[in-house]
Design an enzyme around this catalytic site. Structure first.
Site, mmCIF file in Angstrom:
data_model
loop_
_atom_site.group_PDB
_atom_site.id
_atom_site.type_symbol
_atom_site.label_atom_id
_atom_site.label_comp_id
_atom_site.label_asym_id
_atom_site.label_seq_id
_atom_site.Cartn_x
_atom_site.Cartn_y
_atom_site.Cartn_z
ATOM 1 N N THR A 52 43.135 44.269 34.166
ATOM 2 C CA THR A 52 42.969 42.830 33.924
ATOM 3 C C THR A 52 42.235 42.208 35.115
ATOM 4 O OG1 THR A 52 45.167 42.380 34.819
ATOM 5 C CG2 THR A 52 45.000 42.678 32.432
ATOM 6 N N THR A 54 42.194 39.459 37.455
ATOM 7 C CA THR A 54 42.710 39.129 38.790
ATOM 8 C C THR A 54 43.334 40.345 39.452
ATOM 9 O OG1 THR A 54 43.094 36.848 38.121
ATOM 10 C CG2 THR A 54 44.249 37.597 40.093
ATOM 11 N N CYS A 55 44.070 41.117 38.685
ATOM 12 C CA CYS A 55 44.732 42.310 39.216
ATOM 13 C C CYS A 55 43.700 43.286 39.773
ATOM 14 C CB CYS A 55 45.550 43.009 38.128
ATOM 15 S SG CYS A 55 46.733 41.949 37.281
ATOM 16 N N SER A 56 42.572 43.408 39.095
ATOM 17 C CA SER A 56 41.543 44.378 39.464
ATOM 18 C C SER A 56 40.608 43.877 40.546
ATOM 19 C CB SER A 56 40.700 44.749 38.240
ATOM 20 O OG SER A 56 41.498 45.374 37.266
#
Length: 174
Positions: A52, A54-56
């Site tokens: 996803t 933001t996570c990445s």
């Protein structure tokens, strides 16, 4: 803040096994909360989903980039936890070229549920996922938690203000 201990669960992980040939030299291995936390100084970075945005782009890479700074503060391991399966977590770490952060698949959401961090993300078609947070755990005891604001089911936003690597480092150095 009252001290809380880590939930005792079993994570279904995949580990490389030299005795297995072929394109997928991995086997299943159960890893318990004790295996991860007992006698260790650990950071957990929990996030809604592998791959996803933001996570990445920010969350996980931020911890990877500052890994040596965390080690200098006495941290033994940093785990990225998500309600995803072991295959997804592994491929995501490969894609991001993450080598220092250990991926922790909470595929059934057992750990996340017991932490009180399991939320519905049905509005995005994600089903149940982890709320975004980070925590510092020493020998199974939670010393600090940085939980993003607005914890709720089907949150219209994905806040990312306090669970970042910089906030955790400032707390550890504080």
């Amino acid at each position: 803040m009252s001290m809380q201990t880590i939930p005792n669960v079993t994570f279904k992980t995949r580990v490389r096994d030299a005795s297995i040939t072929g394109d997928n030299p991995f086997r299943w291995q159960d890893v318990t909360s004790d295996d991860i936390f007992k006698g260790k100084n650990v950071i957990i970075v929990a996030l809604p989903g592998a791959f996803t945005p933001t996570c990445s782009s920010t969350h996980l890479p931020g911890y990877e980039a500052k890994f040596e700074e965390f080690k200098a503060q006495g941290i033994d391991d940093i785990y990225c936890l998500s309600v995803n399966d072991a295959f997804t977590m592994y491929q995501w770490s490969q894609r991001l070229e993450v080598s220092n952060i250990k991926m922790l698949p909470d595929g059934n959401g057992d750990f996340t549920r017991l932490m009180g961090m399991l939320v519905k993300k049905d509005n995005l078609g994600f089903g149940s996922r982890s709320w975004r947070y980070s925590m510092h755990v020493v020998d199974g005891e939670i010393k600090a938690q940085f939980v993003e604001p607005g914890l709720m089911d089907n949150c219209p936003e994905d806040p990312f203000e306090v669970s970042d690597a910089g906030t955790m480092l400032a707390y550890l150095k504080g």
